[in-house]
Design an enzyme around this catalytic site. Sequence first.
Site, PDB file in Angstrom:
ATOM      1  N   SER A  20       0.826  -1.214   0.000  1.00  0.00           N
ATOM      2  CA  SER A  20       0.000   0.000   0.000  1.00  0.00           C
ATOM      3  C   SER A  20       0.859   1.264   0.000  1.00  0.00           C
ATOM      4  O   SER A  20       2.019   1.253   0.431  1.00  0.00           O
ATOM      5  CB  SER A  20      -0.908   0.028   1.230  1.00  0.00           C
ATOM      6  OG  SER A  20      -1.752  -1.086   1.259  1.00  0.00           O
TER       7      SER A  20
HETATM    8  N1  SAH Z   1      -0.965  -4.869   4.193  1.00  0.00           N
HETATM    9  C1  SAH Z   1      -0.237  -4.825   2.945  1.00  0.00           C
HETATM   10  C2  SAH Z   1      -1.149  -4.592   1.763  1.00  0.00           C
HETATM   11  C3  SAH Z   1      -1.447  -5.844   1.083  1.00  0.00           C
HETATM   12  S1  SAH Z   1      -2.522  -5.722  -0.331  1.00  0.00           S
HETATM   13  C4  SAH Z   1       0.877  -3.792   3.024  1.00  0.00           C
HETATM   14  O1  SAH Z   1       1.399  -3.592   4.087  1.00  0.00           O
HETATM   15  O2  SAH Z   1       1.252  -3.217   2.036  1.00  0.00           O
HETATM   16  C5  SAH Z   1      -3.872  -6.715   0.256  1.00  0.00           C
HETATM   17  C6  SAH Z   1      -3.588  -8.145   0.557  1.00  0.00           C
HETATM   18  O3  SAH Z   1      -4.816  -8.750   0.959  1.00  0.00           O
HETATM   19  C7  SAH Z   1      -3.065  -8.992  -0.592  1.00  0.00           C
HETATM   20  O4  SAH Z   1      -1.828  -9.547  -0.263  1.00  0.00           O
HETATM   21  C8  SAH Z   1      -4.148 -10.050  -0.782  1.00  0.00           C
HETATM   22  O5  SAH Z   1      -3.623 -11.311  -1.166  1.00  0.00           O
HETATM   23  C9  SAH Z   1      -4.772 -10.098   0.592  1.00  0.00           C
HETATM   24  N2  SAH Z   1      -6.133 -10.675   0.649  1.00  0.00           N
HETATM   25  C10 SAH Z   1      -7.126 -10.593  -0.266  1.00  0.00           C
HETATM   26  N3  SAH Z   1      -8.212 -11.270   0.157  1.00  0.00           N
HETATM   27  C11 SAH Z   1      -7.921 -11.789   1.366  1.00  0.00           C
HETATM   28  C12 SAH Z   1      -8.627 -12.605   2.309  1.00  0.00           C
HETATM   29  N4  SAH Z   1      -9.875 -13.034   2.100  1.00  0.00           N
HETATM   30  N5  SAH Z   1      -7.983 -12.961   3.442  1.00  0.00           N
HETATM   31  C13 SAH Z   1      -6.711 -12.552   3.698  1.00  0.00           C
HETATM   32  N6  SAH Z   1      -5.999 -11.797   2.841  1.00  0.00           N
HETATM   33  C14 SAH Z   1      -6.589 -11.411   1.689  1.00  0.00           C
END
Ligand code: SAH
Length: 218
Positions: A68
């Site tokens: 993000s």
């Molecule tokens: N927190 C991260 C952002 C990750 S983007 C950071 O620090 O930058 C969002 C993430 O959510 C992705 O890796 C995706 O695989 C995950 N995601 C999507 N659906 C999900 C679910 N149902 N359960 C857990 N993770 C999920």
Amino acid sequence: MAEARLAMVRTVVDEVLWTNRYLGKTALDPRVIEALGSVPRERFVPPEWADSAYDNRPLPIGHGQTISQPYIVAVMTDLLHLEPGDRVLEVGTGCGYQAAILARLAAQVCSIETVPELASEAAERLKSLGIANVEVRHGDGYLGWPEGAPFDAIVVTAAAPSLPRALVDQLKPDGRMVIPIGPRGSDQELVLVCKEKDGSLDRRSVLPVAFVPMVPGG
Ligand code: SAH
């Protein structure tokens, strides 16, 4: 990299100022700013993106997912109003960057990720950085983390079509949840949900946002 990190922090501070009408404040909690200035973001992006690690934008981390934007990580963390003794649930570990920020401000972070490779890579990365108060698990964030519940705060880093019931149930009275809500790709809003002492929910839309979708059944 220390200089680049400082420049990133300044950019975030400026963007908070420009967006103060949305946020209802002109500055974030200094503890959030300190955390942003301490976590080595270059360790959380693929090596080919290391030069852009401190740009104020999301970057690809593989598996169609992103790390993000620093401004968004900072705003979401600030909205959680973390106290040092808090236990936090993060849904969507990704590369583990937001988890590392949360770990500096709370006692324990439970983070759940649906892509198994990302979950294991993030767990190893956090361990190699000596961050011991984050537990990463592969699973479906829609179900939350029942054994760890209730949580003082919950942060969801992928967009859900509506507020997931299990996550509301796993939030303590007086707890705070930050979650992007809306359809895939567009028209999403970052929502702050506060659970009152009597269990009722207070919901406020903070910002328009664009997150990857939360995938059911991970
Ligand atoms: N927190 C991260 C952002 C990750 S983007 C950071 O620090 O930058 C969002 C993430 O959510 C992705 O890796 C995706 O695989 C995950 N995601 C999507 N659906 C999900 C679910 N149902 N359960 C857990 N993770 C999920």
